[in-house]
Write a protein that holds these residues in place. Structure first.
Motif, PDB file in Angstrom:
ATOM      1  N   GLY A  25      41.476  29.703  50.186  1.00  0.00           N
ATOM      2  CA  GLY A  25      41.218  28.575  49.309  1.00  0.00           C
ATOM      3  C   GLY A  25      39.813  28.794  49.083  1.00  0.00           C
ATOM      4  N   ALA A  26      39.002  29.910  49.196  1.00  0.00           N
ATOM      5  CA  ALA A  26      37.766  30.097  48.861  1.00  0.00           C
ATOM      6  C   ALA A  26      37.642  30.265  47.151  1.00  0.00           C
ATOM      7  N   ASN A  27      36.100  30.302  46.933  1.00  0.00           N
ATOM      8  CA  ASN A  27      35.849  30.584  45.449  1.00  0.00           C
ATOM      9  C   ASN A  27      35.053  31.499  45.100  1.00  0.00           C
ATOM     10  N   GLN A  28      34.995  32.680  45.825  1.00  0.00           N
ATOM     11  CA  GLN A  28      34.319  33.964  45.716  1.00  0.00           C
ATOM     12  C   GLN A  28      34.487  34.520  44.462  1.00  0.00           C
ATOM     13  N   HIS A  29      33.393  35.269  44.128  1.00  0.00           N
ATOM     14  CA  HIS A  29      33.492  35.772  42.660  1.00  0.00           C
ATOM     15  C   HIS A  29      34.491  36.959  42.511  1.00  0.00           C
ATOM     16  N   VAL A  30      35.232  36.970  41.499  1.00  0.00           N
ATOM     17  CA  VAL A  30      36.091  37.970  41.159  1.00  0.00           C
ATOM     18  C   VAL A  30      35.882  38.615  39.746  1.00  0.00           C
ATOM     19  N   GLY A  31      35.981  39.688  39.725  1.00  0.00           N
ATOM     20  CA  GLY A  31      35.757  40.372  38.487  1.00  0.00           C
ATOM     21  C   GLY A  31      36.442  41.676  38.186  1.00  0.00           C
ATOM     22  N   ASN A  32      36.736  42.202  36.950  1.00  0.00           N
ATOM     23  CA  ASN A  32      37.688  43.372  36.819  1.00  0.00           C
ATOM     24  C   ASN A  32      36.709  44.423  36.507  1.00  0.00           C
ATOM     25  N   TRP A  33      35.993  45.001  37.579  1.00  0.00           N
ATOM     26  CA  TRP A  33      35.212  45.949  37.823  1.00  0.00           C
ATOM     27  C   TRP A  33      34.622  46.416  39.277  1.00  0.00           C
ATOM     28  N   PRO A  34      34.718  47.515  39.527  1.00  0.00           N
ATOM     29  CA  PRO A  34      34.408  48.011  40.962  1.00  0.00           C
ATOM     30  C   PRO A  34      33.227  47.563  41.138  1.00  0.00           C
ATOM     31  N   GLY A  35      32.912  46.708  42.227  1.00  0.00           N
ATOM     32  CA  GLY A  35      31.836  46.529  42.764  1.00  0.00           C
ATOM     33  C   GLY A  35      31.049  45.116  42.926  1.00  0.00           C
ATOM     34  N   VAL A  36      32.019  44.355  42.777  1.00  0.00           N
ATOM     35  CA  VAL A  36      31.768  42.811  42.496  1.00  0.00           C
ATOM     36  C   VAL A  36      31.453  42.331  43.743  1.00  0.00           C
ATOM     37  N   THR A  37      31.962  42.622  44.785  1.00  0.00           N
ATOM     38  CA  THR A  37      31.599  41.992  46.227  1.00  0.00           C
ATOM     39  C   THR A  37      30.500  43.039  46.845  1.00  0.00           C
ATOM     40  N   VAL A  38      29.251  42.410  47.175  1.00  0.00           N
ATOM     41  CA  VAL A  38      28.340  43.418  47.752  1.00  0.00           C
ATOM     42  C   VAL A  38      28.069  43.067  49.278  1.00  0.00           C
ATOM     43  N   ASP A  39      28.610  42.063  49.526  1.00  0.00           N
ATOM     44  CA  ASP A  39      28.513  41.335  51.126  1.00  0.00           C
ATOM     45  C   ASP A  39      29.666  40.828  51.629  1.00  0.00           C
ATOM     46  N   ARG A  40      29.410  40.455  52.954  1.00  0.00           N
ATOM     47  CA  ARG A  40      30.707  40.190  53.855  1.00  0.00           C
ATOM     48  C   ARG A  40      30.850  38.536  53.658  1.00  0.00           C
ATOM     49  N   LYS A  41      31.936  38.382  53.421  1.00  0.00           N
ATOM     50  CA  LYS A  41      32.169  36.842  53.426  1.00  0.00           C
ATOM     51  C   LYS A  41      33.379  36.263  54.223  1.00  0.00           C
ATOM     52  N   SER A  42      33.340  35.449  54.966  1.00  0.00           N
ATOM     53  CA  SER A  42      34.219  35.024  55.846  1.00  0.00           C
ATOM     54  C   SER A  42      35.157  33.729  55.480  1.00  0.00           C
ATOM     55  N   GLY A  43      36.450  33.405  55.917  1.00  0.00           N
ATOM     56  CA  GLY A  43      36.869  32.307  55.663  1.00  0.00           C
ATOM     57  C   GLY A  43      38.088  32.033  56.493  1.00  0.00           C
ATOM     58  N   GLY A  44      38.745  30.848  56.784  1.00  0.00           N
ATOM     59  CA  GLY A  44      39.761  30.769  57.716  1.00  0.00           C
ATOM     60  C   GLY A  44      41.019  30.568  56.923  1.00  0.00           C
ATOM     61  N   VAL A  45      42.327  30.943  57.533  1.00  0.00           N
ATOM     62  CA  VAL A  45      43.229  30.545  57.226  1.00  0.00           C
ATOM     63  C   VAL A  45      44.393  30.266  58.234  1.00  0.00           C
TER      64      VAL A  45
END
Ligand SMILES: Nc1nc2c(ncn2[C@@H]2O[C@H](COP(=O)(O)OP(=O)(O)OP(=O)(O)O)[C@@H](O)[C@H]2O)c(=O)[nH]1
Ligand SMILES: [Mg+2]
Length: 670
Positions: A25-45
């Motif tokens: 249910g997070a809202n992290q940035h998504v994009g159609n190109w390689p290299g969008v996420t550059v850091d680590r993010k955690s979330g629970g389910v």
């Protein structure tokens, strides 16, 4: 009970963040190109009473990292923090993706494979036999579509249920398994994760430099490993163990794919290929890019953007300001309070907020640019041009993101393979016209250039890019001498941007902008108003030139004299712009005492600047060092104050020189 921690690992652009957002249910940035996420993010389910901690990581093609974000991902995988792996495989690019999967299996950790993009694959008529795939890999395989949310229940029960280590080591290791087993036994006494010993062994035999630095091998062990490695290549007729292992791996992948993957007869030319034929055309590529830029620009600053901005301004300054003033007068509020609220707060914050519609339009375009997959093409197009002067097109991705905001753009430079190129790119991104500079352009260009403001603003955007390229060229010849690495940015499949994603993105940006106006800009406006109304001896200032700010501004103003804007007000505005670039607008608005009346402010600014000094002022605003938050990010990413201060001095110095040349040389002609 300890919560289980799973790392989401997969190739770049394989839908990891989309899946992460959907599950947590997070809202992290998504994009159609390689290299969008550059850091680590955690979330629970939480699913049926079991809770799992998921960690979203940057994408990697293999466990041999080159770039910073790849190192982040690998270090996390090798750390003791995770209990298992959720590997996402892009089913439309299964061969390439399985390379990583097989390396992950060699780690021996409990693992589940999520076979993503099933909606895409089905549409292409491809059939995948998941049971056969799972059987050969020795780990459970769940077909999903993260975007559509297909099969999420099955995936959730796989990752919350009992997760087992892979049933066996991948068969590709068999050819070299004797060597790997012997090496793994050698590593047993070392403090390494036991289940991953064969992975470490394979990596060390392969001659992975980074792994050798990471694992502290006793001398004797190192020599023995060396001997085993030498034995391996004499056996395989090659001197390069990395090649030996990679070949074995690809042969095995071919076998797996042959057994589980069915293509429809005959390959059709895909839509992506058709679009690329036009968009990446030798002659048309650049004009098409220029057209898109123009379109973005025209909608932001042309009739639509201006009309919306006027509407917003009317709401804030035509309706709100008089209403507040009226209400305060009826309750007999003190004059200073009315001044502070109406001139300081509404004038300052309102002056900035009236540009909200234009910011939202700009981010709409940037979001489309990213979500369709065109962004990666722009980098590709620019690469052919930039290569001629020794720069890499990959620098252009962070630079384009810099149109939005410098802070994430600086982080995006982590995708550069070459450390020198990365540092150089970080120094160049602040030259782009970020969203916060937009209100300054609109205010000054609107007041000084009237109906030509669109053209003037366009020229500033182009100037930023040109100065960026030129500065890159200079830096490459001096500080960052060396060869750039080849261009390896994967061109993603074109996708329709999702309505929800785009709206969410715009809303996020609008919220950030409003928050900034309500906090930093609000505080700055109050402080500026106070400093402008009191003298150094804390008496009420008769006129603002005697005030604290007036005195301070007058001390710095001569520095800007040669650039054509020697009034103390502009000097103070540029100084506050270091906190946030929007503050240049709010400060001028407060200092020129327009009391929230934008027509009056515009009139005043129109008389303060000549076209030439106005343009020099805008150029300086464009190029001088970025705001506080971007500076802090640069310091972190560059790893030290010296670098960050050096970058800031370089940017501000260059800004000064360019503005000086414009004003002085322009003065000869005008
Ligand atoms: N059709 C389809 N598109 C998907 C699916 N999952 C993700 N996408 C799209 O694929 C693109 C990449 O998604 P991300 O979630 O940003 O990918 P990522 O793996 O996090 O990428 P990096 O962070 O760059 O490594 C986006 O445009 C998504 O909308 C899917 O199951 N089906
Ligand atoms: Mg991601």
């Amino acid at each position: 009970m300890k919560k289980r921690t799973l790392a989401i690992i997969g190739n770049p652009n394989s839908g990891k963040t989309t899946l992460f957002n959907r599950l947590t249910g997070a809202n992290q940035h998504v994009g159609n190109w390689p290299g969008v996420t550059v850091d680590r993010k955690s979330g629970g389910v939480c699913y049926k009473g079991t809770s799992v901690e998921l960690v979203d990581l940057p994408g990697i093609y293999s466990l041999s990292p080159y770039t910073q974000e790849e190192i982040i991902a690998r270090e996390y995988v090798l750390s003791d923090e995770l209990d298992g792996i959720l590997n996402i495989v892009d089913a439309a690019n299964i061969e390439r993706n399985l390379y990583l999967t097989l390396q992950l299996i060699a780690l021996g950790l409990p693992m589940v494979v999520a076979l993503g993009f099933m909606d895409d694959v089905r549409a292409q008529g491809i059939e995948i036999d998941c049971a056969a795939l799972s059987e050969r890999l020795g780990v459970p395989v769940v077909p999903i579509s993260a975007k559509k949310g297909e099969n999420m229940d099955e995936l959730l029960s796989a990752i919350t249920g009992e997760m087992r280590p892979p049933a066996r080591q991948p068969a590709y290791l068999h050819g070299v398994s004797a060597a790997i087993r012997r090496a793994a036994t050698l590593l047993e006494p070392l403090p390494l994760r036991r289940c991953s010993l064969s992975f470490y062994a394979a990596k060390l035999l392969e001659g992975d430099e980074k792994m050798r630095e990471q694992v502290d091998l006793p001398r004797g062990t190192r020599d023995e490993l060396h001997a085993i490695a030498a034995g391996m290549h004499s056996h395989a007729n090659s001197t390069d163990n990395e090649m030996v292992l990679a070949d074995a791996l690809y042969d095995y992948i071919e076998e797996i794919v042959a057994a589980s993957y069915r293509h429809p007869h005959g390959r059709k030319i895909t839509v992506t290929e058709r679009i690329d034929k036009i968009v990446l055309h030798r002659f048309w590529a650049l004009p098409i890019f220029a057209f898109f830029m123009f379109l973005m620009f025209w909608s932001t600053f042309g009739p639509i953007g201006s009309a919306l901005a006027d509407g917003m301004e009317y709401l804030l300054q035509g309706l709100l300001a008089p209403a507040v003033r009226g209400a305060l007068t009826t309750v007999n509020a003190q004059g200073w309070l009315i001044g502070l609220l109406c001139d300081g707060v509404i004038g300052g914050v309102g002056g900035v907020l009236s540009f909200l519609p234009q910011i939202v339009i700009l981010f709409f375009y940037l979001s489309i640019l990213e979500d369709t997959g065109y962004l990666a093409r722009v980098a590709f197009i620019m690469d052919t041009l930039l290569r001629r002067i020794g720069l890499s097109g990959k620098s252009f991705v962070p630079m384009l993101m810099g149109f939005g905001c410098t802070t994430p753009a600086v982080l995006a430079a982590r995708t550069m393979e070459n450390e020198k190129d990365r540092r150089m790119t970080i120094m160049l991104t602040p030259f782009m016209s970020c969203g916060a500079k937009l209100p300054v352009y609109a205010l000054v260009a609107g007041a000084v250039f009237k109906e030509h403001q669109g053209l003037i603003i366009l020229s500033l955007y182009v100037l930023g890019i040109l100065v960026g390229i030129l500065a890159g060229f200079i830096l490459k010849k001096t500080v960052f001498r060396g060869v750039s690495s080849g261009f390896v940015l994967e061109l993603p499949t074109y996708r329709m941007p999702s309505f929800k994603g785009t709206v969410l993105n715009m809303w996020q940006k609008a919220k950030d902008f409003i928050t900034k106006a309500g906090t930093i800009i609000f505080l700055m406006s109050v402080v500026i108003w106070l400093l402008q109304n009191f003298t150094l001896s804390l008496a009420v200032a008769g006129n603002s030139a005697e005030s604290i700010l007036g005195v301070l501004g007058a001390a710095i103003a001569p520095v800007f004299g040669p650039l054509g804007f020697g009034h103390w007000q502009e000097s103070v505005a540029l100084l506050t712009g270091l906190v946030a670039k929007e503050a240049v607008v709010s400060t001028m608005s407060v200092l020129y005492g327009a009391a929230g009346d934008s027509a009056m402010l515009s009139g005043l600014i129109g008389t303060v600047f000549t076209p030439l000094s106005g343009y020099a002022f805008l150029t300086f605003t464009l190029l001088y060092m970025p705001c506080m938050s971007a500076f802090a990010t640069i310091r972190r990413e560059m790893g030290g104050w010296r670098w960050a201060l050096g970058a800031a001095a370089f940017q501000t110095g260059l800004a000064y020189i360019v503005a000086l040349v414009i004003y002085q040389v322009g003065g000869l002609f005008l």
